[in-house]
Write a protein that holds these residues in place. Structure first.
Motif, PDB file in Angstrom:
ATOM      1  N   ASP A 229       0.823  -1.207   0.000  1.00  0.00           N
ATOM      2  CA  ASP A 229       0.000   0.000   0.000  1.00  0.00           C
ATOM      3  C   ASP A 229       0.859   1.260   0.000  1.00  0.00           C
ATOM      4  O   ASP A 229       0.409   2.316  -0.438  1.00  0.00           O
ATOM      5  N   TYR A 230       2.087   1.146   0.450  1.00  0.00           N
ATOM      6  CA  TYR A 230       2.986   2.299   0.476  1.00  0.00           C
ATOM      7  C   TYR A 230       4.123   2.190  -0.531  1.00  0.00           C
ATOM      8  O   TYR A 230       4.758   3.190  -0.847  1.00  0.00           O
ATOM      9  N   GLY A 231       4.357   0.992  -1.061  1.00  0.00           N
ATOM     10  CA  GLY A 231       5.476   0.843  -1.975  1.00  0.00           C
ATOM     11  C   GLY A 231       5.151   0.132  -3.257  1.00  0.00           C
ATOM     12  O   GLY A 231       6.040  -0.263  -3.995  1.00  0.00           O
ATOM     13  N   GLY A 232       3.876  -0.057  -3.560  1.00  0.00           N
ATOM     14  CA  GLY A 232       3.501  -0.768  -4.772  1.00  0.00           C
ATOM     15  C   GLY A 232       3.069   0.169  -5.883  1.00  0.00           C
ATOM     16  O   GLY A 232       3.282   1.371  -5.836  1.00  0.00           O
ATOM     17  N   LYS A 233       2.443  -0.407  -6.893  1.00  0.00           N
ATOM     18  CA  LYS A 233       1.911   0.356  -8.020  1.00  0.00           C
ATOM     19  C   LYS A 233       0.414   0.118  -8.072  1.00  0.00           C
ATOM     20  O   LYS A 233      -0.058  -0.984  -7.835  1.00  0.00           O
ATOM     21  N   ALA A 234      -0.320   1.166  -8.418  1.00  0.00           N
ATOM     22  CA  ALA A 234      -1.776   1.050  -8.438  1.00  0.00           C
ATOM     23  C   ALA A 234      -2.237  -0.087  -9.339  1.00  0.00           C
ATOM     24  O   ALA A 234      -3.191  -0.798  -9.033  1.00  0.00           O
ATOM     25  N   ALA A 235      -1.546  -0.282 -10.465  1.00  0.00           N
ATOM     26  CA  ALA A 235      -1.948  -1.331 -11.398  1.00  0.00           C
ATOM     27  C   ALA A 235      -1.813  -2.713 -10.781  1.00  0.00           C
ATOM     28  O   ALA A 235      -2.594  -3.618 -11.058  1.00  0.00           O
ATOM     29  N   ASP A 236      -0.811  -2.880  -9.928  1.00  0.00           N
ATOM     30  CA  ASP A 236      -0.602  -4.174  -9.282  1.00  0.00           C
ATOM     31  C   ASP A 236      -1.525  -4.350  -8.084  1.00  0.00           C
ATOM     32  O   ASP A 236      -1.986  -5.447  -7.783  1.00  0.00           O
ATOM     33  N   LEU A 237      -1.786  -3.258  -7.373  1.00  0.00           N
ATOM     34  CA  LEU A 237      -2.583  -3.333  -6.157  1.00  0.00           C
ATOM     35  C   LEU A 237      -4.071  -3.503  -6.440  1.00  0.00           C
ATOM     36  O   LEU A 237      -4.796  -4.088  -5.652  1.00  0.00           O
ATOM     37  N   GLY A 238      -4.525  -2.982  -7.565  1.00  0.00           N
ATOM     38  CA  GLY A 238      -5.951  -2.956  -7.801  1.00  0.00           C
ATOM     39  C   GLY A 238      -6.627  -1.845  -7.021  1.00  0.00           C
ATOM     40  O   GLY A 238      -7.840  -1.794  -6.889  1.00  0.00           O
ATOM     41  N   LYS A 239      -5.831  -0.955  -6.465  1.00  0.00           N
ATOM     42  CA  LYS A 239      -6.340   0.218  -5.766  1.00  0.00           C
ATOM     43  C   LYS A 239      -5.243   1.264  -5.805  1.00  0.00           C
ATOM     44  O   LYS A 239      -4.156   1.011  -6.307  1.00  0.00           O
ATOM     45  N   ASN A 240      -5.517   2.441  -5.295  1.00  0.00           N
ATOM     46  CA  ASN A 240      -4.526   3.498  -5.322  1.00  0.00           C
ATOM     47  C   ASN A 240      -3.506   3.322  -4.209  1.00  0.00           C
ATOM     48  O   ASN A 240      -3.845   2.912  -3.096  1.00  0.00           O
ATOM     49  N   VAL A 241      -2.250   3.623  -4.521  1.00  0.00           N
ATOM     50  CA  VAL A 241      -1.217   3.604  -3.497  1.00  0.00           C
ATOM     51  C   VAL A 241      -1.597   4.594  -2.398  1.00  0.00           C
ATOM     52  O   VAL A 241      -2.021   5.717  -2.663  1.00  0.00           O
ATOM     53  N   GLY A 242      -1.482   4.152  -1.149  1.00  0.00           N
ATOM     54  CA  GLY A 242      -1.803   5.018  -0.031  1.00  0.00           C
ATOM     55  C   GLY A 242      -3.255   4.984   0.406  1.00  0.00           C
ATOM     56  O   GLY A 242      -3.650   5.737   1.300  1.00  0.00           O
ATOM     57  N   ASP A 243      -4.064   4.099  -0.171  1.00  0.00           N
ATOM     58  CA  ASP A 243      -5.478   4.041   0.215  1.00  0.00           C
ATOM     59  C   ASP A 243      -5.652   3.692   1.691  1.00  0.00           C
ATOM     60  O   ASP A 243      -6.539   4.224   2.367  1.00  0.00           O
ATOM     61  N   ASP A 244      -4.820   2.772   2.201  1.00  0.00           N
ATOM     62  CA  ASP A 244      -4.922   2.429   3.627  1.00  0.00           C
ATOM     63  C   ASP A 244      -4.705   3.666   4.487  1.00  0.00           C
ATOM     64  O   ASP A 244      -5.409   3.888   5.481  1.00  0.00           O
ATOM     65  N   PHE A 245      -3.732   4.474   4.087  1.00  0.00           N
ATOM     66  CA  PHE A 245      -3.422   5.700   4.827  1.00  0.00           C
ATOM     67  C   PHE A 245      -4.605   6.661   4.781  1.00  0.00           C
ATOM     68  O   PHE A 245      -5.028   7.207   5.806  1.00  0.00           O
ATOM     69  N   ARG A 246      -5.145   6.856   3.584  1.00  0.00           N
ATOM     70  CA  ARG A 246      -6.265   7.800   3.432  1.00  0.00           C
ATOM     71  C   ARG A 246      -7.500   7.332   4.197  1.00  0.00           C
ATOM     72  O   ARG A 246      -8.309   8.143   4.644  1.00  0.00           O
ATOM     73  N   GLU A 247      -7.663   6.003   4.318  1.00  0.00           N
ATOM     74  CA  GLU A 247      -8.821   5.463   5.039  1.00  0.00           C
ATOM     75  C   GLU A 247      -8.574   5.394   6.546  1.00  0.00           C
ATOM     76  O   GLU A 247      -9.463   4.984   7.302  1.00  0.00           O
ATOM     77  N   GLY A 248      -7.368   5.794   6.974  1.00  0.00           N
ATOM     78  CA  GLY A 248      -7.061   5.778   8.395  1.00  0.00           C
ATOM     79  C   GLY A 248      -6.821   4.400   8.960  1.00  0.00           C
ATOM     80  O   GLY A 248      -7.001   4.164  10.160  1.00  0.00           O
ATOM     81  N   LYS A 249      -6.406   3.463   8.110  1.00  0.00           N
ATOM     82  CA  LYS A 249      -6.153   2.097   8.579  1.00  0.00           C
ATOM     83  C   LYS A 249      -4.800   2.039   9.293  1.00  0.00           C
ATOM     84  O   LYS A 249      -3.782   2.455   8.743  1.00  0.00           O
ATOM     85  N   VAL A 250      -4.823   1.501  10.488  1.00  0.00           N
ATOM     86  CA  VAL A 250      -3.593   1.372  11.260  1.00  0.00           C
ATOM     87  C   VAL A 250      -2.996  -0.001  10.953  1.00  0.00           C
ATOM     88  O   VAL A 250      -3.384  -1.016  11.540  1.00  0.00           O
ATOM     89  N   THR A 251      -2.071  -0.044   9.987  1.00  0.00           N
ATOM     90  CA  THR A 251      -1.388  -1.278   9.640  1.00  0.00           C
ATOM     91  C   THR A 251       0.002  -1.272  10.272  1.00  0.00           C
ATOM     92  O   THR A 251       0.427  -0.279  10.875  1.00  0.00           O
ATOM     93  N   LEU A 252       0.725  -2.379  10.127  1.00  0.00           N
ATOM     94  CA  LEU A 252       1.980  -2.515  10.857  1.00  0.00           C
ATOM     95  C   LEU A 252       3.009  -1.427  10.522  1.00  0.00           C
ATOM     96  O   LEU A 252       3.684  -0.930  11.439  1.00  0.00           O
ATOM     97  N   PRO A 253       3.185  -1.012   9.266  1.00  0.00           N
ATOM     98  CA  PRO A 253       4.146   0.068   9.011  1.00  0.00           C
ATOM     99  C   PRO A 253       3.839   1.343   9.811  1.00  0.00           C
ATOM    100  O   PRO A 253       4.761   2.037  10.256  1.00  0.00           O
ATOM    101  N   ILE A 254       2.564   1.638  10.000  1.00  0.00           N
ATOM    102  CA  ILE A 254       2.185   2.810  10.790  1.00  0.00           C
ATOM    103  C   ILE A 254       2.447   2.562  12.272  1.00  0.00           C
ATOM    104  O   ILE A 254       2.965   3.438  12.978  1.00  0.00           O
ATOM    105  N   VAL A 255       2.100   1.379  12.753  1.00  0.00           N
ATOM    106  CA  VAL A 255       2.340   1.057  14.165  1.00  0.00           C
ATOM    107  C   VAL A 255       3.816   1.233  14.509  1.00  0.00           C
ATOM    108  O   VAL A 255       4.177   1.861  15.516  1.00  0.00           O
ATOM    109  N   LEU A 256       4.701   0.697  13.643  1.00  0.00           N
ATOM    110  CA  LEU A 256       6.139   0.773  13.913  1.00  0.00           C
ATOM    111  C   LEU A 256       6.638   2.213  13.828  1.00  0.00           C
ATOM    112  O   LEU A 256       7.430   2.657  14.667  1.00  0.00           O
ATOM    113  N   SER A 257       6.181   2.952  12.821  1.00  0.00           N
ATOM    114  CA  SER A 257       6.619   4.344  12.656  1.00  0.00           C
ATOM    115  C   SER A 257       6.181   5.196  13.842  1.00  0.00           C
ATOM    116  O   SER A 257       6.947   6.033  14.336  1.00  0.00           O
TER     117      SER A 257
END
Length: 338
Positions: A229-257
């Motif tokens: 979600d932070y290092g991929g390409k939209a074409a590969d993800l099937g969604k926009n890069v950073g969507d988890d961030f925009r939706e406020g999803k707390v995933t492990l990269p955010i927890v660690l940061s």
């Protein structure tokens, strides 16, 4: 936008699901036929929505695990076809429900069902597919298989509720987050792999080995998704890069940061995630902090750890083309981040 985290392991770069696809091709054709048959209904909207999601892509990894595990254990009947179809329907229903809960607009490069038909229809068709899945489980006649898959369905629902409880909460710990993905993602991977040896009449040790393989593969798979979600390409993800961030999803990269940052940096995360101040400028800053604190590379390291556990789970199993294919799937799942 995004950062690419290279992996050093050359074996991951050539990893593929093709061996697994080749081994299960004939059975998957039967699964696909059964999917179309069981998604049918005289209520016109039901097959429309089901076909929309089914046609939107995906490698059908979970039902392939069921088929390959059954084949590896020497199963010669056809009950694994219904169980694999049940697994895929459970997964599809979860996607329909997830997109409503997450208010997602895009799935695998296409508009989500909720955008086209609305939230109510998406939820109800998901329920229909779950009902069809359970009917097929009953038709198989294995109480053990029914127990494993129905238990997984309950755990997945618990994971959805748990995710709601930690959503936009920057006090979420790594253990909290792992509990969410263990329930939401890993539980179905584990069940998909375990029902193969169940229907083949294998012993408890084999069941346990394949369940452990599925659990750890699912954890690795989801952690890599988090990085993509932070290092991929939209074409590969099937969604926009950073969507988890925009939706406020707390995933492990955010927890660690968040946990590794200064008080000012933690204030940024609270503003971005908890109050929704997460535009493109904020996303760039988030990526910078993830790089500063090695959050993406450490998430990949954790994915590799679970990948190793999945390999260890299969280690006692006799060598076979199916075992080799299942092992390569681990490398493939992790290699998606390169």
């Amino acid at each position: 936008m995004g950062v690419v985290i290279p992996l050093d392991e050359k074996k991951n770069q050539a990893a593929s699901v093709k061996p697994l696809q080749d081994l299960t091709k004939a059975d998957m054709e039967r699964v696909n036929q059964l999917i179309l048959a069981k998604a049918g209904s005289h209520v016109e909207m039901i097959p429309e929505i089901a076909r929309h999601l089914i046609a939107s892509g995906g490698k059908r990894l979970r039902p392939m695990l069921t088929l390959a595990a059954a084949q590896m254990c020497g199963y010669a009947g056809d009950h694994h076809i219904k169980l694999a179809t049940s697994v895929e329907f459970m997964h599809t229903a979860t996607l329909l429900h997830d997109d409503v809960v997450d208010e997602s607009d895009m799935r695998r490069g296409s508009s989500t069902a909720r955008i086209i038909w609305g939230n109510q229809a998406s939820v109800l068709v998901g329920d229909f597919l779950l009902g069809q899945a359970f009917k097929m489980m009953v038709e198989v006649g294995s109480l053990d298989a029914l127990d494993v898959l129905s238990s997984a369905a309950a755990v997945i629902a618990e994971g959805e509720v748990l995710q709601l409880s930690v959503a936009k909460n920057m006090e979420t710990t790594e253990d909290d987050y792992l509990a969410v993905i263990r329930a939401k993602t890993a539980a179905l991977f584990a069940a998909a792999a375990e029902v193969g040896p169940i229907v083949a009449g294998s012993d408890k040790a084999t069941r346990k080995a394949l369940s452990s393989y599925g659990t750890n593969l699912g954890l690795a798979f989801q952690l890599v998704d988090d990085v993509l979600d932070y290092g991929g390409k939209a074409a590969d993800l099937g969604k926009n890069v950073g969507d988890d961030f925009r939706e406020g999803k707390v995933t492990l990269p955010i927890v660690l940061s968040y946990r590794r940052g200064t008080e000012d940096e933690r204030a940024f995360w609270r503003s971005a995630i908890e109050t929704g101040e997460n535009n493109d400028v904020a996303l760039e800053k988030a990526l910078g902090l993830m790089t500063k604190y090695n959050a993406l590379s450490d998430t990949i390291a954790r994915a590799n750890h679970y990948g190793d556990m999945a390999r260890d789970a299969l280690a006692p199993m006799p060598e076979s083309p199916h075992k080799a294919a299942l092992l390569e799937v681990i490398d493939f799942c992790i290699s998606r981040v390169t």
